[in-house]
Design an enzyme around this catalytic site. Structure first.
Site, PDB file in Angstrom:
ATOM      1  CB  CYS A 120       0.251  13.097  -3.638  1.00  0.00           C
ATOM      2  SG  CYS A 120       0.962  11.913  -2.496  1.00  0.00           S
ATOM      3  CG  HIS A 136       0.884  11.904  -7.173  1.00  0.00           C
ATOM      4  ND1 HIS A 136       2.154  12.320  -6.826  1.00  0.00           N
ATOM      5  CD2 HIS A 136       0.559  10.907  -6.306  1.00  0.00           C
ATOM      6  CE1 HIS A 136       2.567  11.610  -5.792  1.00  0.00           C
ATOM      7  NE2 HIS A 136       1.622  10.745  -5.463  1.00  0.00           N
ATOM      8  CG  ASN A 185       4.497   8.974  -4.314  1.00  0.00           C
ATOM      9  OD1 ASN A 185       4.544  10.193  -4.302  1.00  0.00           O
ATOM     10  ND2 ASN A 185       3.440   8.289  -3.892  1.00  0.00           N
TER      11      ASN A 185
HETATM   12  N1  ACO Z   1       8.356  -6.779  -2.200  1.00  0.00           N
HETATM   13  C1  ACO Z   1       7.908  -8.040  -2.281  1.00  0.00           C
HETATM   14  N2  ACO Z   1       6.692  -8.408  -1.866  1.00  0.00           N
HETATM   15  C2  ACO Z   1       5.891  -7.457  -1.341  1.00  0.00           C
HETATM   16  C3  ACO Z   1       6.307  -6.123  -1.240  1.00  0.00           C
HETATM   17  C4  ACO Z   1       7.603  -5.806  -1.685  1.00  0.00           C
HETATM   18  N3  ACO Z   1       8.077  -4.556  -1.626  1.00  0.00           N
HETATM   19  N4  ACO Z   1       5.299  -5.395  -0.701  1.00  0.00           N
HETATM   20  C5  ACO Z   1       4.292  -6.245  -0.484  1.00  0.00           C
HETATM   21  N5  ACO Z   1       4.651  -7.492  -0.854  1.00  0.00           N
HETATM   22  C6  ACO Z   1       3.878  -8.718  -0.808  1.00  0.00           C
HETATM   23  C7  ACO Z   1       2.763  -8.652   0.226  1.00  0.00           C
HETATM   24  O1  ACO Z   1       3.241  -8.966   1.509  1.00  0.00           O
HETATM   25  C8  ACO Z   1       1.794  -9.667  -0.311  1.00  0.00           C
HETATM   26  O2  ACO Z   1       2.254 -10.937   0.052  1.00  0.00           O
HETATM   27  P1  ACO Z   1       1.194 -12.069   0.518  1.00  0.00           P
HETATM   28  O3  ACO Z   1       0.320 -12.304  -0.673  1.00  0.00           O
HETATM   29  O4  ACO Z   1       2.075 -13.221   0.867  1.00  0.00           O
HETATM   30  O5  ACO Z   1       0.468 -11.477   1.681  1.00  0.00           O
HETATM   31  C9  ACO Z   1       1.937  -9.535  -1.824  1.00  0.00           C
HETATM   32  O6  ACO Z   1       3.203  -8.919  -2.041  1.00  0.00           O
HETATM   33  C10 ACO Z   1       0.860  -8.702  -2.464  1.00  0.00           C
HETATM   34  O7  ACO Z   1       0.748  -7.504  -1.691  1.00  0.00           O
HETATM   35  P2  ACO Z   1      -0.287  -6.420  -2.063  1.00  0.00           P
HETATM   36  O8  ACO Z   1      -0.270  -5.329  -1.041  1.00  0.00           O
HETATM   37  O9  ACO Z   1      -1.593  -7.092  -2.371  1.00  0.00           O
HETATM   38  O10 ACO Z   1       0.354  -5.874  -3.413  1.00  0.00           O
HETATM   39  P3  ACO Z   1      -0.328  -4.980  -4.476  1.00  0.00           P
HETATM   40  O11 ACO Z   1      -0.388  -5.692  -5.757  1.00  0.00           O
HETATM   41  O12 ACO Z   1      -1.583  -4.323  -3.973  1.00  0.00           O
HETATM   42  O13 ACO Z   1       0.768  -3.841  -4.624  1.00  0.00           O
HETATM   43  C11 ACO Z   1       1.172  -1.590  -4.010  1.00  0.00           C
HETATM   44  C12 ACO Z   1       1.094  -3.017  -3.522  1.00  0.00           C
HETATM   45  C13 ACO Z   1       2.276  -1.465  -5.020  1.00  0.00           C
HETATM   46  C14 ACO Z   1       1.454  -0.656  -2.830  1.00  0.00           C
HETATM   47  C15 ACO Z   1      -0.197  -1.251  -4.645  1.00  0.00           C
HETATM   48  O14 ACO Z   1      -1.249  -1.527  -3.769  1.00  0.00           O
HETATM   49  C16 ACO Z   1      -0.278   0.171  -5.062  1.00  0.00           C
HETATM   50  O15 ACO Z   1       0.418   0.583  -5.946  1.00  0.00           O
HETATM   51  N6  ACO Z   1      -1.192   0.948  -4.477  1.00  0.00           N
HETATM   52  C17 ACO Z   1      -1.288   2.340  -4.813  1.00  0.00           C
HETATM   53  C18 ACO Z   1      -0.809   3.097  -3.680  1.00  0.00           C
HETATM   54  C19 ACO Z   1       0.291   4.031  -4.026  1.00  0.00           C
HETATM   55  O16 ACO Z   1       0.832   4.117  -5.086  1.00  0.00           O
HETATM   56  N7  ACO Z   1       0.602   4.751  -2.998  1.00  0.00           N
HETATM   57  C20 ACO Z   1       1.638   5.692  -3.089  1.00  0.00           C
HETATM   58  C21 ACO Z   1       1.533   6.591  -1.953  1.00  0.00           C
HETATM   59  S1  ACO Z   1      -0.002   7.295  -1.836  1.00  0.00           S
HETATM   60  C22 ACO Z   1      -0.066   8.517  -2.889  1.00  0.00           C
HETATM   61  O17 ACO Z   1       0.894   8.904  -3.458  1.00  0.00           O
HETATM   62  C23 ACO Z   1      -1.371   9.059  -3.053  1.00  0.00           C
END
Ligand code: ACO
Length: 325
Positions: free
Chosen positions: A112, A251, A281
């Site tokens: 990215c 990004h 993204n």
């Molecule tokens: N829909 C519903 N529930 C979901 C989903 C979904 N799409 N995805 C995960 N969950 C659930 C999980 O299973 C978990 O359930 P559990 O508590 O029963 O185990 C719960 O939601 C919480 O999951 P987390 O992974 O802790 O959710 P988090 O709040 O961390 O959000 C996310 C996840 C959005 C990916 C976050 O970590 C994030 O934004 N990280 C940044 C990474 C990013 O943006 N990456 C993009 C690509 S990398 C880049 O561009 C550099």
């Protein structure tokens, strides 16, 4: 050293819109969860077009906006993690498509951060006098490396392409650049390629799925930390104040990351230009698509400063302060 100007921008996204409701029929998720955790409402997904097809359209758009002859282009740098093929490079395919016969062409892989790295590389070639006109492209077909059964990742990504034309000029359009990498955290975001599995290999390895896996929390923490650091450092280095920066284009990964960063910097989140709600993204394409929007919507005027910042797999990061000429 020569001065470098940005003289044109372009972008392209596929026409097919996939909203969160449509994804909720494929994996267990819903619009409310996706919007509240990421800010993403919909994304564009390619039906047939590959990375070079979208890159070509963005390039043509940028060439038109720069009003240059395609024969003037001496360098094409294309940032992607989703090339059409290992060989030839996607940059060479674009060269063939647009008939930029005088260009030296290659791809770069910085996930990215690729668009920022690409501008940095092209700017160095122009500064040293090696080339005078360069086309930089960020293009991704992330949908082909997305596991559409994995709700942790499939909700995040979209397809698209963006481009800029850089040229040797009388004024300085690239005020400061800062980049860096931390390979020790590479495991946080992986899309595997082909394992070593030849006639000499002792252990037989099965082909992996070739889809993206991610430690979302690790990336989130890294992104917030690096964005805050880069904004602070780059503003000081440039001699401008944060107030003098009209827009920060991060990004486009996740709106919550941007909210956190704005809070830590004590600034209004509106200073960050975002369009991730409609494109998701798009990795290397994301900053350039936003930059093109800002220019095409006439949201900036001559003298305005824009800070673009990328972060991503590698892990990699980088920022550039651009002056609108
Ligand atoms: N829909 C519903 N529930 C979901 C989903 C979904 N799409 N995805 C995960 N969950 C659930 C999980 O299973 C978990 O359930 P559990 O508590 O029963 O185990 C719960 O939601 C919480 O999951 P987390 O992974 O802790 O959710 P988090 O709040 O961390 O959000 C996310 C996840 C959005 C990916 C976050 O970590 C994030 O934004 N990280 C940044 C990474 C990013 O943006 N990456 C993009 C690509 S990398 C880049 O561009 C550099």
């Amino acid at each position: 050293m020569n001065k470098v100007e940005i003289i044109g921008t372009g972008s392209y996204v596929p026409s097919k819109v996939v909203d969160n409701d449509e994804l909720s029929h494929m994996v267990s998720t819903d619009d409310e969860w996706i919007v509240s955790r990421t800010g993403i409402r919909e994304r564009r997904i390619s039906k047939e077009e590959n990375t070079s097809d979208m890159a070509t359209k963005a390039a043509v758009d940028a060439i038109k906006s720069a009003k240059i002859d395609v024969n003037d282009i001496q360098l094409i740098v294309l940032a992607t993690s989703t090339p059409d093929d290992f060989i030839p490079s996607t940059a060479c395919i674009v060269q063939k498509n647009i008939k930029a016969v005088n260009a030296t062409c290659f791809d770069i892989s910085a996930a990215c951060s690729g668009f920022v790295y690409g501008i940095d590389i092209a700017a160095q070639f122009i500064r040293t006098g090696r080339f005078s006109t360069a086309l930089v492209i960020g293009a991704e077909t992330l949908s082909k490396v997305t596991d559409w059964q994995d709700r942790n990742t499939c909700i995040l990504f979209g397809d698209g392409a963006s481009a800029v034309i850089l040229q040797k000029g009388d004024k300085e359009g690239i005020i400061s650049i800062s980049t860096g990498s931390d390979g020790s955290k590479g495991d946080a975001l992986v899309c595997p390629a082909v394992p070593v599995n030849n006639f000499l290999s002792k252990t037989k390895v099965s082909l992996n799925k070739g889809t993206v896996s991610m430690n979302g929390k690790e990336i989130f923490k890294f992104a917030v930390k690096i964005l805050v650091k880069l904004v602070k450092e780059m503003v000081v280095e440039s001699g401008y104040s944060l107030k003098e920066i009209k827009y920060i284009i991060p990004h486009q990964a996740n709106y919550r990351i941007i909210e956190f960063v704005a809070k830590k910097l004590g600034i209004n989140p509106d200073k960050f230009y975002t369009n991730l709600d409609i494109y998701g993204n798009t990795s290397a394409a994301s900053i350039g698509i936003a930059l093109d929007e800002i220019y095409k919507k006439n949201l900036v005027k001559s003298g305005d400063k824009i800070l673009i910042i990328g972060f991503g797999g590698g892990l990699t990061y980088g920022g550039i302060i651009i002056e609108v000429l």
